[in-house]
Design an enzyme around this catalytic site. Structure first.
Site, PDB file in Angstrom:
ATOM      1  N   ASP A   1       0.836  -1.206   0.000  1.00 56.73           N
ATOM      2  CA  ASP A   1       0.000   0.000   0.000  1.00 56.73           C
ATOM      3  C   ASP A   1       0.870   1.256   0.000  1.00 56.73           C
ATOM      4  OD1 ASP A   1      -2.335   1.475   0.126  1.00 56.73           O
ATOM      5  OD2 ASP A   1      -3.111   0.495   1.920  1.00 56.73           O
TER       6      ASP A   1
ATOM      7  N   ASP B   1     -10.839   2.000  -3.331  1.00 57.91           N
ATOM      8  CA  ASP B   1     -11.287   1.617  -1.989  1.00 57.91           C
ATOM      9  C   ASP B   1     -12.797   1.442  -1.930  1.00 57.91           C
ATOM     10  OD1 ASP B   1      -8.892   1.354  -0.803  1.00 57.91           O
ATOM     11  OD2 ASP B   1      -8.954   3.204   0.349  1.00 57.91           O
TER      12      ASP B   1
HETATM   13  C1  DGJ Z   1      -5.887   1.865   1.922  1.00 53.69           C
HETATM   14  C2  DGJ Z   1      -6.290   0.649   1.157  1.00 53.69           C
HETATM   15  O1  DGJ Z   1      -6.741   0.981  -0.100  1.00 53.69           O
HETATM   16  C3  DGJ Z   1      -7.329  -0.111   1.982  1.00 53.69           C
HETATM   17  O2  DGJ Z   1      -7.802  -1.190   1.252  1.00 53.69           O
HETATM   18  C4  DGJ Z   1      -6.683  -0.540   3.261  1.00 53.69           C
HETATM   19  O3  DGJ Z   1      -5.658  -1.454   3.008  1.00 53.69           O
HETATM   20  C5  DGJ Z   1      -6.150   0.662   4.000  1.00 53.69           C
HETATM   21  N1  DGJ Z   1      -5.308   1.471   3.168  1.00 53.69           N
HETATM   22  C6  DGJ Z   1      -5.383   0.242   5.220  1.00 53.69           C
HETATM   23  O4  DGJ Z   1      -4.799   1.302   5.854  1.00 53.69           O
END
Ligand code: DGJ
Length: 708
Positions: free
Chosen positions: A449, A514
């Site tokens: 991430d 997301d």
């Molecule tokens: C952003 C990601 O896109 C989410 O799916 C998740 O992993 C969060 N970060 C966790 O902090």
């Protein structure tokens, strides 16, 4: 072996020609499109224009990297200097290296003392051309600064519209199409990642181009950092496109003998609209990216991710309970998202301290991993290596490891700072940390991430460092891939903030957004799939109401949308009603049953009225297909228009089944029964089409077709 430079080069495969015009000092992309039988010198002279009123007798060409020394008056493609001297760069072609699908042209400029190399690689079977530029400092004493390096091409004048890929966090990959106007259209992305709002993809169309007809030129810059894409109508009537890294003064400095290599610019041509582009992008990405990775790292097990189920509240009991539930739904990989490491109770702390939190997991991750294995699932883990929280042991020990602007307070986003990857010590610490995790545990997948833009990109040497940061990230990923080639890495940057062909050299799954809102996801997935094949597309069944939009959707709709990518679940499955649990397990089973087709077939968009979306995935030999119809809004007519399939073999007969949703409303049941025994000819299905049942808004049907 290098040769002297010819007047032009004609690279071709069975369907495509590329003509590179070298009659002037610098190469010009004269043509890229449908295959030409032959090209000769007199045809080539057609590319020249007569002297225009009030302009130079010989118009400066739009070369691959127009320079100031060529007298070019548009936005330059290559600008260099040595502390404001030797800036009048005017390279001249000196050498060529060519083979069937490749051409490398070298030029030198004695004024600026540089060597410029332009590389062209035509895909052996598809209309995809890859361009790149490298610049070498030939001086043995003086430093060279590169202020700008962007591959440039003249756009055919019948391409009058452009479509950008825009959006925002939780709503990425939104397409917007508009006319090219008489000025410059400029996309400048300074976020330090390929971004949510300016994915480095652009498509040029004829006015009449639609899903399956008309000329189209797809453009994608394989780069995960700052970038620029520019479409400019010059005063003389020509239009050009430029794409490259976006640089701040002093960011790119070459010592004596050093070389800069630009990101790759991919061009894709089709005379069959967006679907033609999509077909070729997907096939090229499958061959050049996915199949070049170890097969083990490109597995697509259905996964359950803890994020929208538990957020930072992960601990041994809750995770074990989810593991239990996941297995009974048919999940094949369990992913522990954010929250598992030392002191990570919320997003204000702990990034950088990548050791398991003993308060949450007193026996480490082993009991979780063993439980996964006992249930037949593999285990995956979330990390965000490039980041650090100020409240962390890492920051306490190495406050000088973060990117910053001298004399300005540190700028936090999501309460986190960005590590300075241009420092070798930082990168080697990150590799050791990731390596300890991967060697101590059986981990099949990592979700990598990156949750903030880079607002302060100054490094320890006081330089603006996004270029170095991006290159160092690639080296780190490469090192991890080499050491752990079986591990699958997903690229995520608060959703789809880093989805590009640069990062895809090292990753094999993309988290496009997301949002798990099924309605929003339909548009996100449509935009995503214009370029990327479905197997790369993480698509999860989220909770209802959706945590981001608050919208409620039936399980059938959520699962029917997630079905089309690399499917997963991201909800607290302990809370599911029996009915939803049943529907979800059926969707997972159906996905597994058709997974090979979904992940290996040809995805094509089917034209539908506004308020609807339809698409089809066909087996390469057209013997099988899955087709979807999604109703986005309340329909304006009682029945949807007939469904006219595409891509089938006209003279074959197909068995047609409605396979989703499993539980139909009464009127839809009749429709299903009507289909049960019939065989349909491909030409009937494509020309007359199938009559459809009444559909509610925010619902979707999936058909399966099998040649008999
Ligand atoms: C952003 C990601 O896109 C989410 O799916 C998740 O992993 C969060 N970060 C966790 O902090």
């Amino acid at each position: 072996m290098s040769q002297s430079v010819r007047d032009f080069y004609h690279l071709n495969n069975d369907s495509t020609s590329v003509v590179i015009d070298c009659r002037r000092n610098q190469p010009v992309l004269g043509y890229f499109g449908n295959r030409l039988v032959t090209v000769n010198a007199s045809m080539l002279s057609q590319l020249d224009r007569h002297e225009a009123p009030a302009s130079l007798p010989i118009e400066p060409a739009i070369s691959l990297t127009p320079t100031i020394g060529e007298g070019f008056l548009g936005h330059l493609g290559l600008e260099v200097h040595r502390s404001a001297t030797q800036w009048s760069l005017a390279p001249k072609l000196t050498e060529a290296n060519t083979s069937q699908f490749n051409l490398e042209l070298t030029s030198r400029c004695p004024v600026s003392d540089v060597e410029v190399t332009h590389q062209f690689t035509l895909d052996p079977t598809h209309s995809v051309l890859c361009l790149s530029v490298s610049v070498r400092n030939l001086s043995d004493q003086a430093t060279l600064f590169i202020d700008n390096c962007a591959a440039t091409l003249q756009l055919p004048d019948h391409l009058t519209e452009l479509e950008e890929v825009t959006g925002r966090w939780a709503n990425e990959f939104q397409n917007q199409r508009h006319a090219i106007t008489r000025s410059a259209y400029v996309r400048e992305n300074w976020t330090g990642r390929s971004s949510h709002h300016m994915n480095p993809t652009l498509t040029l169309f004829e006015k009449t181009t639609c899903a399956s007809h008309g000329d189209a030129l797809g453009v994608h810059l394989g780069w995960s950092g700052n970038h620029q894409i520019r479409v400019e109508s010059l005063a003389d009537g020509r239009q050009m496109l430029q794409a490259g890294e976006l640089l701040r003064p002093g960011e790119l400095e070459l010592g004596p003998g050093e070389e800069y290599e630009s990101p790759r610019l991919y061009l894709c041509h089709s005379s069959h609209g967006q679907n033609g582009l999509t077909r070729q992008w997907h096939q090229m990405i499958r061959r050049e990216f996915i199949s070049k990775q170890r097969p083990a790292s490109t597995r697509r097990p259905v996964q359950l991710n803890t994020w929208e189920a538990l957020y930072f509240g992960v601990d041994q009991p809750s995770v074990l309970a989810l593991v239990d539930q996941a297995a009974s739904l048919g999940i094949e990989r369990f992913v522990l998202d954010d929250g598992w490491f030392l002191g990570r109770t919320d997003d204000r702390r702990a990034l950088g301290d990548w050791v398991v939190d003993p308060k949450k997991f007193p026996n480490g991750l082993t009991p979780i991993i063993e439980a996964c294995h006992e249930k037949g699932m593999e285990f995956g883990l979330w990390i965000e290596p490039e980041m650090v929280s100020q409240k962390s042991k890492l920051f306490e020990t190495h406050p000088d490891w973060v990117l910053r602007h001298e004399g300005v307070p540190l700028n936090e986003a999501r309460q986190q700072l960005v590590l300075d990857l241009s420092q070798p010590a930082v990168v080697s610490h990150l590799f050791d940390t990731i390596s300890s995790l991967l060697s101590a545990h059986s981990i099949g997948y990592i979700k990598w991430d990156m949750n903030r833009d880079i607002h302060q990109a100054g490094n320890a040497e006081g330089r603006h460092a996004p270029h170095q940061q991006t290159r160092a990230l690639y080296r780190l990923l490469n090192q991890v891939k080499k050491a752990y080639p079986e591990v699958s890495i997903e690229t995520c940057a608060s959703g789809g903030g880093r989805a590009d062909l640069g990062i895809l050299e090292y990753t094999s799954r993309v988290w496009p957004s997301d949002t798990n809102d099924a309605l929003d996801r339909l548009r996100v997935q449509r935009g995503f799939q214009n370029l990327f094949p479905s197997e790369l597309m993480g698509s999860h069944v989220g909770p209802s109401p959706c945590h981001i939009t608050g919208r409620q959707h039936s399980m059938a709709f959520r699962a029917g949308v997630a079905f089309w990518g690399h499917m997963g679940v991201e909800a607290d499955v302990r809370q599911l009603s029996d009915a939803d649990r049943q529907v979800l397990s059926e969707a997972i089973a159906l996905h597994k049953h058709h997974r090979e087709l979904i992940h290996g077939g040809t995805y094509q968009v089917v034209d539908r009225p506004a308020g609807e979306q339809a698409w089809i995935v066909l087996a390469p030999d057209h013997s099988e297909a899955l087709a979807a119809l999604a109703m986005l809004e309340t329909p304006s007519t009682p029945f949807p228009n007939r469904y006219r399939f595409i891509g089938l073999d006209a003279d074959r007969y197909y068995e047609l089944k409605l396979v989703w949703p499993g539980d139909l409303r009464p009127k839809q049941k009749n429709h299903k029964d009507e289909l049960s025994d019939a065989h349909w000819s491909g030409d009937w299905l494509m020309s007359v089409g199938l009559s459809l049942p009444i559909l509610q808004p925010e619902s979707l049907l999936i058909y399966h077709l099998k040649a008999v």
